[in-house]
Structure formats: C-alpha cells, structure tokens
Design a protein around this motif. Structure first.
Motif, mmCIF file in Angstrom:
data_model
loop_
_atom_site.group_PDB
_atom_site.id
_atom_site.type_symbol
_atom_site.label_atom_id
_atom_site.label_comp_id
_atom_site.label_asym_id
_atom_site.label_seq_id
_atom_site.Cartn_x
_atom_site.Cartn_y
_atom_site.Cartn_z
ATOM 1 N N SER A 80 -6.800 -5.722 -10.814
ATOM 2 C CA SER A 80 -7.257 -6.014 -9.461
ATOM 3 C C SER A 80 -8.605 -5.341 -9.221
ATOM 4 O O SER A 80 -8.941 -4.334 -9.858
ATOM 5 C CB SER A 80 -6.234 -5.496 -8.445
ATOM 6 O OG SER A 80 -6.794 -5.407 -7.156
ATOM 7 N N GLU A 81 -9.388 -5.878 -8.304
ATOM 8 C CA GLU A 81 -10.656 -5.254 -7.927
ATOM 9 C C GLU A 81 -10.442 -3.881 -7.304
ATOM 10 O O GLU A 81 -11.383 -3.089 -7.198
ATOM 11 C CB GLU A 81 -11.407 -6.152 -6.945
ATOM 12 C CG GLU A 81 -11.928 -7.431 -7.574
ATOM 13 C CD GLU A 81 -12.646 -8.315 -6.579
ATOM 14 O OE1 GLU A 81 -12.484 -8.067 -5.353
ATOM 15 O OE2 GLU A 81 -13.370 -9.233 -6.999
ATOM 16 N N ASN A 82 -9.204 -3.585 -6.917
ATOM 17 C CA ASN A 82 -8.882 -2.298 -6.311
ATOM 18 C C ASN A 82 -8.388 -1.263 -7.315
ATOM 19 O O ASN A 82 -8.065 -0.139 -6.940
ATOM 20 C CB ASN A 82 -7.819 -2.481 -5.214
ATOM 21 C CG ASN A 82 -8.294 -3.392 -4.098
ATOM 22 O OD1 ASN A 82 -9.444 -3.303 -3.671
ATOM 23 N ND2 ASN A 82 -7.422 -4.266 -3.633
ATOM 24 N N HIS A 83 -8.314 -1.654 -8.593
ATOM 25 C CA HIS A 83 -7.833 -0.729 -9.607
ATOM 26 C C HIS A 83 -8.851 0.387 -9.855
ATOM 27 O O HIS A 83 -10.067 0.201 -9.666
ATOM 28 C CB HIS A 83 -7.572 -1.486 -10.915
ATOM 29 C CG HIS A 83 -6.794 -0.723 -11.916
ATOM 30 N ND1 HIS A 83 -7.375 0.182 -12.789
ATOM 31 C CD2 HIS A 83 -5.463 -0.717 -12.209
ATOM 32 C CE1 HIS A 83 -6.452 0.704 -13.562
ATOM 33 N NE2 HIS A 83 -5.276 0.182 -13.239
ATOM 34 N N LYS A 84 -8.370 1.532 -10.320
ATOM 35 C CA LYS A 84 -9.231 2.691 -10.576
ATOM 36 C C LYS A 84 -10.330 2.389 -11.585
ATOM 37 O O LYS A 84 -11.413 2.976 -11.530
ATOM 38 C CB LYS A 84 -8.384 3.857 -11.090
ATOM 39 C CG LYS A 84 -7.384 4.405 -10.078
ATOM 40 C CD LYS A 84 -6.529 5.498 -10.707
ATOM 41 C CE LYS A 84 -5.505 6.034 -9.711
ATOM 42 N NZ LYS A 84 -4.640 7.079 -10.314
ATOM 43 N N GLY A 116 -10.257 -11.742 -6.443
ATOM 44 C CA GLY A 116 -9.633 -10.426 -6.345
ATOM 45 C C GLY A 116 -9.312 -9.822 -7.689
ATOM 46 O O GLY A 116 -8.674 -8.779 -7.781
ATOM 47 N N GLY A 162 -2.891 -3.531 -7.632
ATOM 48 C CA GLY A 162 -3.934 -2.544 -7.839
ATOM 49 C C GLY A 162 -3.495 -1.380 -8.708
ATOM 50 O O GLY A 162 -4.293 -0.511 -9.051
#
Length: 298
Positions: free
Chosen positions: A175-179, A251, A235
C-alpha cells in the motif's frame, strides 16, 4: 442416490473433512454427514472411516469415488450436448486478477449466453483439476526458475503445457501507506523483516522458499484474492507480484527488487491429445490480444 450426492462424496474425499467440504459446498455439516451416512446405508458399505482426527476413504470407498467421477464427467457431457461446438468454458486458474477480468470481458463480448465456469486455486490444484476432467483448461503462473519443474510435472501427469504471455517482471507490492512505500529499491532479504501476505497453496509456498523468506514469523497465508488484497491495502503487509502500468490512484506502490530479477511465467494446460474448442481458442486469443494492448496486474 442422486447426482448431487455423488458430487458431495467426491468433494468430501478431496477436502478430507466433512466440515471443510460442507463449507465449500455451502451445506450444513449435519446435512452433509446425513447424506453420506444415508448413501452408505443404501450401498451396504462404508465410504469413509471416521475418527477424531478426520475421515479416511475406505478401500471400497476408493472404488466408489472412481466410478462417481466417471459418472459426473459423463453427466457433464450429456448436459453440454445441446451446445454443439460452442461448449461452455470450464477453466481452473491460479489466483489472477487479470484472468478474471478477461473472463468477464469475454463473456460480455459474445452473443452466446453459456454457463461458463472459472475457479481459482493453487497451481498444483489447477493441474489436478484438468487431470480429473473437472476443468478442460487450466492457467498457471510460476517463477521463471521453476519452468522446467512445472513442465516436467505436467508431462508426468499426462498433461500438455503451452506458453501464454511473455514473462513479466515482478515487484514488491504494498500500500502507499506502508513503511517502505517511499523506498526506491528493496532487497529480497528485507521482505522477511516485514509482515508478508501469501496464498496458502503449495506453489506459493515454493515461491517463498525460492525467495528464502519461508520462515518469516510475520507471514500471513490466505486462500482467496479478497483477503490477499485486503491485507496489502491495510498498509501492514507487503508481497511480490507481477504488475505493470499501475492504475492512477490505485493506492498501490510497486518497488523494484535490487538484488534479483524475478519474472513470472504463464501457461495454459490441457490434457494430452485434447483439442481446444472454438470458444476456448477465442478466449485465449482474446486474452493475449488484450494483453498486448494494455498490461495490468496478474
């Protein structure tokens, strides 16, 4: 005894559990257990041995299941006589978004309204499905390094395997929210340090071993695409996938792998000496033609 009961017994033997089979067949466990018990009473012998650890097919049960499979295959042929050369598609496929999209597009693009069928499963299960006659055509995807092994396996099973798409490069997907979403490149060993989602079939486990991350303590194994993508989009989890031309605002972030170039090979599988139907040829042409126009994820 009816045809549905034959199918119930065959599926129960395949899943090795009345509980699991009832879930897959959308039946209650007591009902399925009762059907099997009633069938055994009618036959005068046991199909399954039951124990606390599960079920085991009896010697006579093995013979019953062999005959039941033949009957079900013949029944399928009888039901399809009305379609002449335009027989319904019966496909087993490894979990692949692209194939499902093409399957639905193909159905909508043709005037014929046939009871086509597609089922998703692991690669080994795809081969077994074609071998058993449950599907007339299978579609598999595997790492290029395993090409020889899969071709040999297909040959040993009396199946014919033919290339489908050009090998596709694989990326770490998250996900674009991953670290790690802002990382430009990633090494395979880094994948083992983060929650990783994988399908739970044999071929997917082989791929994890190929990567050297099969011992990841944060590994999540799932059995369907919905759960797979839910895990990625949370994420928290990452994975590896062949994916090109990411849709805008998807995303999803793809990151190249620095230390190893991975490619995904695809093939369709049929029984040896099987002649593809007109509709099957049209579907294969539809997929490969569309693939040349726009590349998407598998």
């Amino acid at each position: 005894m009816n045809f549905n009961h034959l199918e119930y017994v065959v599926k129960t033997a395949e899943y090795g559990s009345i509980s699991k089979a009832s879930g897959k067949l959308y039946l209650s466990q007591p009902y399925l257990s009762g059907v099997i018990k009633g069938l055994e009473e009618e036959l005068g012998y046991k199909i399954f041995h039951r124990s606390k650890s599960g079920i085991e097919v009896t010697e006579l049960g093995e013979e019953f299941i062999k005959s039941a499979k033949i009957i079900l295959l013949e029944l399928k042929k009888i039901r399809e006589l009305n379609y002449a050369d335009e027989k319904p598609l019966s496909i087993s496929c490894y979990y692949a978004t692209y194939i499902m999209e093409m399957f639905l597009k193909f159905k909508n693009s043709t005037k014929l309204k046939l009871p086509d069928k597609i089922r998703e499963m692991g690669n080994r299960e795809v081969l077994e499905s074609v071998l058993a006659g449950e599907s007339t055509m299978g579609i598999v995807f595997f790492a290029q390094e395993k090409k020889g092994k899969y071709y040999k396996l297909a040959e040993n099973m009396g199946l014919q395997m033919e290339g489908l798409f050009q090998p596709m490069p694989m990326f770490a997907m998250m996900s674009e929210n991953h670290k790690l979403a802002k990382t430009e490149e990633i090494e395979i060993k880094e994948l083992g340090g983060y929650p990783y989602v994988s399908y739970d079939d044999t071929s997917s486990k082989m791929f994890l071993k190929l990567l050297g991350i099969e011992e990841n303590e944060q590994l999540l194994e799932v059995s369907d695409r919905g759960s797979f993508y839910d895990a990625v989009m949370s994420g928290e989890y990452l994975t590896i996938m062949a994916y090109k031309n990411i849709p805008q605002k998807s995303g999803v972030k793809l990151i190249p792998i620095r230390d190893k170039k991975l490619y995904l090979t695809s093939c369709y599988v049929i029984s040896k000496n099987y002649q593809l139907t007109k509709r099957e040829k049209e579907f294969l042409e539809f997929m490969t033609t569309d693939r040349r126009k726009t590349d998407g994820n598998l």
